[in-house]
Write a protein that holds these residues in place. Structure first.
Motif, short mmCIF file in Angstrom:
data_model
loop_
_atom_site.label_atom_id
_atom_site.label_comp_id
_atom_site.label_asym_id
_atom_site.label_seq_id
_atom_site.Cartn_x
_atom_site.Cartn_y
_atom_site.Cartn_z
N LEU A 52 0.81 -1.22 0.00
CA LEU A 52 0.00 0.00 0.00
C LEU A 52 0.85 1.27 0.00
O LEU A 52 0.58 2.17 -0.81
N PRO A 53 1.86 1.40 0.87
CA PRO A 53 2.68 2.62 0.80
C PRO A 53 3.40 2.78 -0.54
O PRO A 53 3.55 3.90 -1.04
N ILE A 54 3.82 1.64 -1.13
CA ILE A 54 4.52 1.72 -2.42
C ILE A 54 3.58 2.19 -3.52
O ILE A 54 3.91 3.07 -4.31
N LEU A 55 2.38 1.62 -3.55
CA LEU A 55 1.41 2.02 -4.56
C LEU A 55 0.98 3.48 -4.37
O LEU A 55 0.80 4.22 -5.34
N LEU A 56 0.80 3.87 -3.13
CA LEU A 56 0.41 5.25 -2.85
C LEU A 56 1.51 6.22 -3.28
O LEU A 56 1.24 7.28 -3.86
N HIS A 57 2.76 5.86 -3.02
CA HIS A 57 3.88 6.70 -3.43
C HIS A 57 3.93 6.84 -4.95
O HIS A 57 4.13 7.94 -5.48
N GLN A 58 3.76 5.71 -5.66
CA GLN A 58 3.79 5.75 -7.12
C GLN A 58 2.67 6.62 -7.68
O GLN A 58 2.86 7.37 -8.63
N PHE A 59 1.50 6.53 -7.06
CA PHE A 59 0.36 7.31 -7.54
C PHE A 59 0.60 8.80 -7.34
O PHE A 59 0.40 9.61 -8.26
N LEU A 60 1.05 9.18 -6.16
CA LEU A 60 1.30 10.59 -5.88
C LEU A 60 2.46 11.12 -6.71
O LEU A 60 2.46 12.27 -7.15
N TYR A 61 3.47 10.30 -6.95
CA TYR A 61 4.64 10.73 -7.72
C TYR A 61 4.25 11.03 -9.16
O TYR A 61 4.69 12.01 -9.75
N ARG A 62 3.38 10.19 -9.73
CA ARG A 62 2.97 10.41 -11.11
C ARG A 62 2.01 11.58 -11.25
O ARG A 62 1.97 12.25 -12.26
N LYS A 63 1.19 11.80 -10.21
CA LYS A 63 0.23 12.89 -10.26
C LYS A 63 0.89 14.24 -10.09
O LYS A 63 0.42 15.25 -10.59
N ALA A 64 2.00 14.28 -9.34
CA ALA A 64 2.66 15.55 -9.07
C ALA A 64 3.27 16.12 -10.34
O ALA A 64 3.90 15.42 -11.12
N ALA A 65 3.07 17.39 -10.57
CA ALA A 65 3.63 18.04 -11.75
C ALA A 65 5.12 18.23 -11.57
O ALA A 65 5.59 18.55 -10.48
N PRO A 66 5.90 18.05 -12.64
CA PRO A 66 7.34 18.24 -12.51
C PRO A 66 7.66 19.70 -12.19
O PRO A 66 7.01 20.63 -12.67
N THR A 67 8.67 19.88 -11.37
CA THR A 67 9.07 21.23 -10.97
C THR A 67 9.69 21.96 -12.15
O THR A 67 10.60 21.45 -12.79
N THR A 68 9.21 23.15 -12.42
CA THR A 68 9.75 23.96 -13.50
C THR A 68 10.79 24.92 -12.93
O THR A 68 10.55 25.59 -11.93
N LEU A 69 11.92 24.99 -13.58
CA LEU A 69 12.98 25.86 -13.10
C LEU A 69 12.62 27.32 -13.32
O LEU A 69 11.94 27.67 -14.30
#
Length: 273
Positions: free
Chosen positions: A11-28
């Motif tokens: 569950l923590p692994i799947l949750l991390h993967q979901f949040l990581y993909r949903k987060a927008a990449p940081t723009t410089l």
């Protein structure tokens, strides 16, 4: 027990993967290089990318590079971070966008000013020797007038009372190594005087066109787009603070017999990172 164990592990692994993909990449954070041709924009861009001076040619299209703040300059957001902290290294990175300075190609710069997403500041590069002569001064002042007016329109045309985020301007007086170059304080005074003349000429042209079509004074006032405080009197860069735009002038030189001196420019960038 097996199901509970798998749930606790996966569950923590799947949750991390979901949040990581949903987060927008940081723009410089982005800094725009603007200014007339031959001022040294591309040379500064090359220096920021390669940490060395190289021969350059007149730009005909925008060029974006990822730069790293030189050693000795600390981003304002990382004054209390250790140099070994990964966040410290990330805070030193920024994008530098070189825009062509030729009159027919300045639409690349104006289009970015119309929608300056993630633009942290503008570096307006001028030839400190060229502005000592009338032709170079007039061309530089006319271009700078249009840039500052675009920033003012962006501020006054905001739909919220808070206004858009401030975009400060650094007037980088380049080629200070030349004997004929004006010192930064004189570059500032000369540009302010020349912009005042540009403002007067544009006002006169607007009034003449208003008279030609028989416009009333009230209607003409609505069409005026003055730079600074009402368009009356002499223009000063300090007037741009009312439009959320701070303007400073700092001298330096990218190429010179005595070496490169652009520390003040990078320090200005560091203060905005």
């Amino acid at each position: 027990m097996v199901f509970t164990f798998l749930l606790a592990v996966l569950l923590p692994i799947l949750l991390h993967q979901f949040l990581y993909r949903k987060a927008a990449p940081t723009t410089l954070p982005t800094f725009l290089l603007i200014g007339p041709s031959g001022a040294g924009k591309t040379a500064f861009l090359t220096l920021a990318e390669r940490k060395a001076v190289a021969q350059t040619h007149t730009s005909t299209a925008p060029l974006t590079i990822q730069a790293l703040l030189p050693d000795g300059h600390t981003p304002s957001s990382s004054h209390y971070r250790s140099p070994g902290d990964p966040a410290y290294e990330r805070s030193r990175r920024f994008l530098l966008v070189d825009t062509p300075g030729h009159g027919k190609l300045r639409h690349f710069a104006t289009s970015r000013l119309a929608n300056p997403s993630n633009v942290r500041g503008i570096v307006f590069v001028v030839d400190a020797a060229s502005v000592a002569e009338e032709p170079g001064l007039n061309e530089t002042a006319a271009y700078l007038h249009d840039v500052l007016l675009a920033l003012q329109k962006r501020y006054t045309g905001a739909k919220t009372s808070k206004g858009p985020k401030e975009i400060p301007v650094l007037i980088a007086a380049n080629k200070m190594d030349l004997f004929t170059a004006l010192p930064p304080n004189l570059v500032k005074l000369q540009l302010e005087k020349a912009i005042s003349e540009v403002r007067k000429s544009k006002a006169k042209g607007l009034k003449d066109s208003g008279v030609a079509i028989g416009a009333e004074d009230d209607g003409l006032d609505e069409e005026r787009e003055w730079l600074g405080e009402g368009g009356e009197g002499s223009f000063e860069f300090g007037q741009m603070e009312e439009a959320g735009t701070g303007v400073v002038v700092k001298g330096g030189n990218v190429v010179g017999g005595n070496g490169v001196h652009v520390g003040d420019w990078f320090e200005w960038i560091a203060d905005l990172l």
